[in-house]
Write a protein that holds these residues in place. Structure first.
Motif, PDB file in Angstrom:
ATOM      1  N   UNK A  75     -49.915 162.696 130.347  1.00 26.56           N
ATOM      2  CA  UNK A  75     -48.579 162.768 129.755  1.00 26.56           C
ATOM      3  C   UNK A  75     -48.123 164.210 129.620  1.00 26.56           C
ATOM      4  N   UNK A  76     -46.828 164.454 129.868  1.00 25.73           N
ATOM      5  CA  UNK A  76     -46.294 165.779 129.579  1.00 25.73           C
ATOM      6  C   UNK A  76     -46.097 165.917 128.075  1.00 25.73           C
ATOM      7  N   UNK A  77     -45.793 167.142 127.637  1.00 29.18           N
ATOM      8  CA  UNK A  77     -45.722 167.410 126.205  1.00 29.18           C
ATOM      9  C   UNK A  77     -44.670 166.544 125.524  1.00 29.18           C
ATOM     10  N   UNK A  78     -43.517 166.377 126.160  1.00 25.57           N
ATOM     11  CA  UNK A  78     -42.441 165.600 125.555  1.00 25.57           C
ATOM     12  C   UNK A  78     -42.847 164.146 125.371  1.00 25.57           C
ATOM     13  N   UNK A  79     -43.467 163.565 126.402  1.00 28.01           N
ATOM     14  CA  UNK A  79     -43.896 162.168 126.311  1.00 28.01           C
ATOM     15  C   UNK A  79     -44.971 161.990 125.249  1.00 28.01           C
ATOM     16  N   UNK A  80     -45.938 162.912 125.234  1.00 30.46           N
ATOM     17  CA  UNK A  80     -47.010 162.821 124.246  1.00 30.46           C
ATOM     18  C   UNK A  80     -46.461 162.955 122.836  1.00 30.46           C
ATOM     19  N   UNK A  81     -45.540 163.887 122.636  1.00 34.52           N
ATOM     20  CA  UNK A  81     -44.944 164.076 121.309  1.00 34.52           C
ATOM     21  C   UNK A  81     -44.234 162.807 120.844  1.00 34.52           C
ATOM     22  N   UNK A  82     -43.521 162.166 121.750  1.00 39.28           N
ATOM     23  CA  UNK A  82     -42.822 160.926 121.408  1.00 39.28           C
ATOM     24  C   UNK A  82     -43.807 159.801 121.089  1.00 39.28           C
ATOM     25  N   UNK A  83     -44.878 159.700 121.878  1.00 42.87           N
ATOM     26  CA  UNK A  83     -45.889 158.680 121.621  1.00 42.87           C
ATOM     27  C   UNK A  83     -46.529 158.868 120.251  1.00 42.87           C
ATOM     28  N   UNK A  84     -46.853 160.104 119.914  1.00 49.99           N
ATOM     29  CA  UNK A  84     -47.465 160.371 118.613  1.00 49.99           C
ATOM     30  C   UNK A  84     -46.485 160.043 117.485  1.00 49.99           C
ATOM     31  N   UNK A  85     -45.229 160.457 117.643  1.00 50.31           N
ATOM     32  CA  UNK A  85     -44.227 160.208 116.596  1.00 50.31           C
ATOM     33  C   UNK A  85     -44.022 158.717 116.359  1.00 50.31           C
ATOM     34  N   UNK A  86     -44.105 157.926 117.437  1.00 50.32           N
ATOM     35  CA  UNK A  86     -43.832 156.489 117.329  1.00 50.32           C
ATOM     36  C   UNK A  86     -45.059 155.656 116.986  1.00 50.32           C
ATOM     37  N   UNK A  87     -46.260 156.228 117.119  1.00 47.94           N
ATOM     38  CA  UNK A  87     -47.458 155.413 116.995  1.00 47.94           C
ATOM     39  C   UNK A  87     -48.507 155.942 116.022  1.00 47.94           C
ATOM     40  N   UNK A  88     -48.270 157.096 115.420  1.00 41.96           N
ATOM     41  CA  UNK A  88     -49.203 157.623 114.425  1.00 41.96           C
ATOM     42  C   UNK A  88     -48.439 157.860 113.134  1.00 41.96           C
ATOM     43  N   UNK A  89     -48.854 157.203 112.074  1.00 46.05           N
ATOM     44  CA  UNK A  89     -48.220 157.388 110.762  1.00 46.05           C
ATOM     45  C   UNK A  89     -49.292 157.648 109.718  1.00 46.05           C
ATOM     46  N   UNK A  90     -48.931 158.451 108.728  1.00 44.51           N
ATOM     47  CA  UNK A  90     -49.874 158.841 107.677  1.00 44.51           C
ATOM     48  C   UNK A  90     -49.265 158.518 106.322  1.00 44.51           C
ATOM     49  N   UNK A  91     -50.030 157.876 105.469  1.00 44.24           N
ATOM     50  CA  UNK A  91     -49.617 157.632 104.091  1.00 44.24           C
ATOM     51  C   UNK A  91     -50.732 158.047 103.147  1.00 44.24           C
ATOM     52  N   UNK A  92     -50.362 158.613 101.976  1.00 45.67           N
ATOM     53  CA  UNK A  92     -49.015 159.028 101.572  1.00 45.67           C
ATOM     54  C   UNK A  92     -48.509 160.202 102.415  1.00 45.67           C
ATOM     55  N   UNK A  93     -47.373 160.767 102.036  1.00 38.74           N
ATOM     56  CA  UNK A  93     -46.651 161.690 102.913  1.00 38.74           C
ATOM     57  C   UNK A  93     -47.052 163.154 102.744  1.00 38.74           C
ATOM     58  N   UNK A  94     -48.319 163.416 102.466  1.00 44.36           N
ATOM     59  CA  UNK A  94     -48.752 164.797 102.270  1.00 44.36           C
ATOM     60  C   UNK A  94     -49.253 165.493 103.513  1.00 44.36           C
ATOM     61  N   UNK A  95     -49.179 164.812 104.678  1.00 42.58           N
ATOM     62  CA  UNK A  95     -49.614 165.401 105.942  1.00 42.58           C
ATOM     63  C   UNK A  95     -48.471 165.335 106.938  1.00 42.58           C
ATOM     64  N   UNK A  96     -48.137 166.488 107.532  1.00 44.13           N
ATOM     65  CA  UNK A  96     -47.169 166.531 108.625  1.00 44.13           C
ATOM     66  C   UNK A  96     -47.930 166.669 109.935  1.00 44.13           C
ATOM     67  N   UNK A  97     -47.529 165.874 110.929  1.00 47.04           N
ATOM     68  CA  UNK A  97     -48.142 165.934 112.248  1.00 47.04           C
ATOM     69  C   UNK A  97     -47.344 166.894 113.109  1.00 47.04           C
TER      70      UNK A  97
END
Length: 246
Positions: A171-193
């Protein structure tokens, strides 16, 4: 230990259907209950690491319809594949002849498969599904993370590392960034990816910025990731605690 009950008649995540399974749900309806069932599941240790190339075997069964596939070696996803009948089936997993874990699969009817009596209790037997022996399914699994599942990590803003059971597309950087944004979530909200990167052949490294420490986080990884063969990821969640240096 309370059993995990897998409701085989009520799918819970629509998007997981395209992955061929529901984590704790339905792959196929069971019509009748007089013959053996083919069942697969993932074996993980207390750190959430899939147990690859481990020997497993049935050591006891209540069933009179004991299936032909009673032993094997876990695959590159940490999966076993067994043929069992109704009632309790006891399974032992070993490495070089030494016991790793034992557990019981209970098939009590066409609606329910239970996992119980896991010993040691920190092992995880998950993603249990039945399958058709003439159409053995292929899987794409998250086999380990860093920080590890159930770990207490001491340090500042650790990278989140995801290692998979098969090779990843380039994956190129843009595709990978989108995949991570859409498929990795962290709770509670104290971590930024932050910026993700590929580490071939099968690892994604995600930089983090942690604003809250001394707390347990849960990371959910969705089915939008896929292997080079196009197999969607089995969804997975892990939890760990982050603490700062003394």
């Amino acid at each position: 230990m309370n059993p995990f009950v897998y409701d085989l008649l009520n799918p819970i995540l629509e998007e997981e259907k395209k992955a061929g399974l529901l984590d704790g749900g339905l792959l196929l309806a069971l019509n009748g209950f007089s013959s053996s069932l083919y069942i697969t599941g993932v074996i993980r240790n207390g750190s959430g690491i899939a147990q690859i190339n481990k020997e497993y075997s049935v050591i006891a069964s209540e069933s009179n319809t004991f299936g032909p596939d009673s032993s094997g070696i876990t695959d590159s996803s940490g999966r076993f594949f067994l043929s069992i009948g109704p009632g309790d089936t006891n399974v032992r997993v070993t490495e070089l002849g030494e016991d790793l874990v034992t557990f019981t699969l209970n098939v009590s009817g066409p609606e329910f498969i239970q996992v119980k009596n896991v010993n040691p209790i920190n092992y995880e037997i998950s993603s249990i599904i039945p399958y058709a022996p003439t159409n053995k399914p292929a899987f794409f699994e998250l086999i380990s993370t860093s920080p590890a599942n159930n770990e207490t990590y001491i340090g500042v803003s650790p990278d989140l590392t995801l290692t998979f059971s098969d090779t990843l597309p380039e994956w190129d950087f843009s595709t990978l960034t989108t995949l991570v944004a859409n498929n990795v979530s962290v709770t509670p909200s104290g971590i930024s990816l932050l910026s993700p990167s590929l580490s071939p052949p099968n690892t994604i490294i995600i930089m983090t910025n942690v604003s809250t420490y001394d707390i347990e986080y849960t990371v959910q990884i969705g089915p939008g990731f896929y292997s080079t063969n196009g197999i969607p990821l089995t969804p997975r969640s892990v939890k760990f605690r982050l603490e700062t240096l003394p």
